[in-house]
Scaffold this motif. Structure first.
Motif, PDB file in Angstrom:
ATOM      1  N   THR A   9       2.113  10.069  -0.881  1.00 45.38           N
ATOM      2  CA  THR A   9       1.342   8.905  -1.448  1.00 45.38           C
ATOM      3  C   THR A   9       0.798   8.185  -0.464  1.00 45.38           C
ATOM      4  O   THR A   9       1.279   7.939   0.820  1.00 45.38           O
ATOM      5  N   VAL A  11      -2.546   5.177   0.746  1.00 40.78           N
ATOM      6  CA  VAL A  11      -3.533   4.100   0.215  1.00 40.78           C
ATOM      7  C   VAL A  11      -5.021   4.319   0.758  1.00 40.78           C
ATOM      8  O   VAL A  11      -5.166   4.785   1.813  1.00 40.78           O
ATOM      9  N   CYS A  24       3.899   2.512   1.820  1.00 39.78           N
ATOM     10  CA  CYS A  24       3.159   1.802   1.194  1.00 39.78           C
ATOM     11  C   CYS A  24       3.704   1.415  -0.126  1.00 39.78           C
ATOM     12  O   CYS A  24       4.582   2.158  -0.606  1.00 39.78           O
ATOM     13  N   LEU A  26       3.147  -0.866  -3.853  1.00 39.07           N
ATOM     14  CA  LEU A  26       2.389  -1.205  -4.920  1.00 39.07           C
ATOM     15  C   LEU A  26       3.085  -2.157  -5.706  1.00 39.07           C
ATOM     16  O   LEU A  26       4.044  -1.790  -6.071  1.00 39.07           O
ATOM     17  N   ILE A  55      -1.170  -4.405  -2.655  1.00 38.91           N
ATOM     18  CA  ILE A  55      -0.601  -3.284  -1.747  1.00 38.91           C
ATOM     19  C   ILE A  55      -0.482  -3.756  -0.287  1.00 38.91           C
ATOM     20  O   ILE A  55      -1.330  -4.489   0.176  1.00 38.91           O
ATOM     21  N   VAL A  57       0.825  -1.814   3.315  1.00 32.42           N
ATOM     22  CA  VAL A  57       0.934  -0.741   4.090  1.00 32.42           C
ATOM     23  C   VAL A  57       1.308  -0.914   5.503  1.00 32.42           C
ATOM     24  O   VAL A  57       1.060  -2.202   6.194  1.00 32.42           O
ATOM     25  N   LYS A  85      -7.483   2.964  -3.493  1.00 33.72           N
ATOM     26  CA  LYS A  85      -6.767   3.889  -4.502  1.00 33.72           C
ATOM     27  C   LYS A  85      -5.381   3.963  -4.020  1.00 33.72           C
ATOM     28  O   LYS A  85      -5.164   4.348  -2.636  1.00 33.72           O
ATOM     29  N   TYR A  86      -4.447   4.004  -4.753  1.00 29.53           N
ATOM     30  CA  TYR A  86      -2.975   4.455  -4.634  1.00 29.53           C
ATOM     31  C   TYR A  86      -2.586   5.573  -5.131  1.00 29.53           C
ATOM     32  O   TYR A  86      -2.556   5.400  -6.403  1.00 29.53           O
ATOM     33  N   SER A  87      -2.246   6.727  -4.418  1.00 29.83           N
ATOM     34  CA  SER A  87      -2.337   7.864  -5.158  1.00 29.83           C
ATOM     35  C   SER A  87      -1.701   8.971  -4.096  1.00 29.83           C
ATOM     36  O   SER A  87      -1.905   8.930  -2.763  1.00 29.83           O
ATOM     37  N   LYS A  95      -2.567   7.669 -10.593  1.00 23.35           N
ATOM     38  CA  LYS A  95      -3.047   7.041  -9.596  1.00 23.35           C
ATOM     39  C   LYS A  95      -3.721   5.526 -10.000  1.00 23.35           C
ATOM     40  O   LYS A  95      -3.693   5.363 -11.206  1.00 23.35           O
ATOM     41  N   GLU A  97      -6.348   2.367  -9.164  1.00 24.63           N
ATOM     42  CA  GLU A  97      -7.605   2.102  -8.495  1.00 24.63           C
ATOM     43  C   GLU A  97      -7.917   0.284  -8.707  1.00 24.63           C
ATOM     44  O   GLU A  97      -7.591  -0.022 -10.021  1.00 24.63           O
TER      45      GLU A  97
END
Length: 133
Positions: A9, A11, A24, A26, A55, A57, A85-87, A95, A97
């Protein structure tokens, strides 16, 4: 039960991942609006109000990364918001966004350790869940 490896995952700032990240997070919160009154027999009640998201990181400092401490610091100073985008980037996975303000950039340089950095991105507006294509 399906599981997802957290190590994949990332960011993203636009389409570029924040480089050299090691973790990371969320976080999505809802504001509590108290509605307690004397009729509740001693129990608190509430309704949900506005929501917010953030978020964070952490990673290593590498000025060669496309999205690095230096690029995010420049955007913070310029008051530039980022499309994040967190994915995992893996097809058919979730995901998240949205647009965020860079609230903090921190660089750490400790003796006998690789230089590190961390970032906090605070959402402005909705966080949109979706599925990777």
């Amino acid at each position: 039960m399906a599981e997802q490896n957290g190590g994949i995952t990332f960011v993203y700032d636009g389409t570029d991942p924040i480089g050299s990240s090691t973790n990371c997070t969320l976080t999505v919160n809802g504001k509590e609006i108290p509605t307690s009154n004397k009729d509740e027999a001693g129990w608190e009640t509430h309704i949900q109000g506005k929501k917010n998201w953030e978020i964070s990181v952490e990673g290593f400092y590498d000025p060669a990364d496309t999205v690095s401490f230096d690029t995010l610091l420049d955007k913070l100073i310029a008051l530039t918001q980022v499309n994040v985008k967190y994915s995992s980037g893996v097809s058919s996975t979730r995901k998240y966004e949205g647009t965020a303000s860079i609230m903090s950039v921190v660089r750490t340089d400790n003796d006998d350790e690789a230089a590190g950095c961390s970032f906090t991105l605070k959402g402005t507006g909705a966080l949109t869940p979706g599925t990777e294509a």
